[in-house]
Scaffold this active site. Structure first.
Site, PDB file in Angstrom:
ATOM      1  N   ALA A   9       0.863  -1.188   0.000  1.00  8.66           N
ATOM      2  CA  ALA A   9       0.000   0.000   0.000  1.00  8.66           C
ATOM      3  C   ALA A   9       0.890   1.226   0.000  1.00  8.66           C
ATOM      4  CB  ALA A   9      -0.914   0.020   1.221  1.00  8.66           C
ATOM      5  N   THR A  10       0.381   2.312  -0.569  1.00  6.57           N
ATOM      6  CA  THR A  10       1.081   3.594  -0.499  1.00  6.57           C
ATOM      7  C   THR A  10       0.059   4.694  -0.270  1.00  6.57           C
ATOM      8  OG1 THR A  10       2.739   2.785  -2.076  1.00  6.57           O
ATOM      9  CG2 THR A  10       2.701   5.151  -1.658  1.00  6.57           C
ATOM     10  N   ALA A  11       0.344   5.587   0.685  1.00 11.48           N
ATOM     11  CA  ALA A  11      -0.532   6.723   0.974  1.00 11.48           C
ATOM     12  C   ALA A  11       0.319   7.971   1.157  1.00 11.48           C
ATOM     13  CB  ALA A  11      -1.360   6.461   2.233  1.00 11.48           C
ATOM     14  N   GLU A  25      -3.402   4.777  -3.102  1.00  7.70           N
ATOM     15  CA  GLU A  25      -3.742   3.921  -4.235  1.00  7.70           C
ATOM     16  C   GLU A  25      -4.723   2.842  -3.775  1.00  7.70           C
ATOM     17  OE1 GLU A  25      -2.397   0.679  -4.040  1.00  7.70           O
ATOM     18  OE2 GLU A  25      -1.365   1.187  -2.192  1.00  7.70           O
TER      19      GLU A  25
END
Length: 203
Positions: A9-11, A25
């Site tokens: 995950a990427t934030a 995403e």
């Protein structure tokens, strides 16, 4: 022994003088296996507060629910909305209380209150750091490099939104466990609103 599996995950979060942008995403992955391309990792708590997270979806949803319930309870009792710092501190206590079996989630708390816009970064144990911008998750190194190069304290909220999308696109292109589209929450004096950026899927 089972092999170690990365939770992808990427934030990212960016604060300006006008407000805060949170973005993440949408891919849900387990190792290099994609479970879904429609995972929600950005959550509106109320019209002044939202969170974005990287980690296990179930833990993100649990933390978002805890925050929503407590924010609503505070508002009903006190007849006013809680401050961003108050909600971040509450979440910190909840996360620290689980330090021996922690939530597998890093969290960005973003919002606006009487003191102005705030962006607070939290690790799985609930440590609090306020910053102007941040990136979390497996693609954080890629995303933060883009933000580092272009962030300006006086940039507009619209420019911050474009920068957040640009940073996540960079992560999506090179991080194999990030992907899907992009969910955003923009928070300013007019409230919190969700947006979605659909990306072309390359096969």
């Amino acid at each position: 022994m089972g092999e170690e599996v990365s939770i992808g995950a990427t934030a990212v979060g960016i604060k300006t003088k006008e407000g805060v942008v949170l973005a993440a995403e949408k891919r849900v992955s387990y190792g290099f296996y994609t479970l879904s391309t429609a995972g929600k990792k950005v959550f509106i708590v109320n019209d002044r507060l939202a969170i974005a997270s990287a980690g296990i979806i179930a833990d993100m949803q649990t933390l978002a629910k805890i925050l929503k319930l407590n924010a609503k309870a505070y508002e009903l009792e006190m007849k006013r909305k809680p401050s961003v710092h108050a909600m971040a501190k509450l979440l910190s206590v909840v996360m620290f209380s689980r330090r021996f079996m922690p939530f597998f989630a890093e969290v960005l708390v973003g919002g606006i209150d009487d003191e102005g816009p705030h962006l607070i970064v939290m690790d799985p144990l609930g440590s609090l750091i306020e910053d102007n911008y941040a990136a979390l998750g497996t693609g954080a190194k890629l995303a933060i490099a883009i933000i580092d190069a272009s962030y300006k304290p006086d940039m507009s909220l619209q420019d911050a939104k474009k920068l957040a999308v640009q940073a996540l696109k960079a992560a999506l292109e090179r991080d194999p466990v990030s992907g899907g589209g992009i969910d955003l929450v923009v928070i300013d004096k007019n409230g919190a609103r969700e947006e979605e950026v659909k990306l072309q899927v390359l096969i």
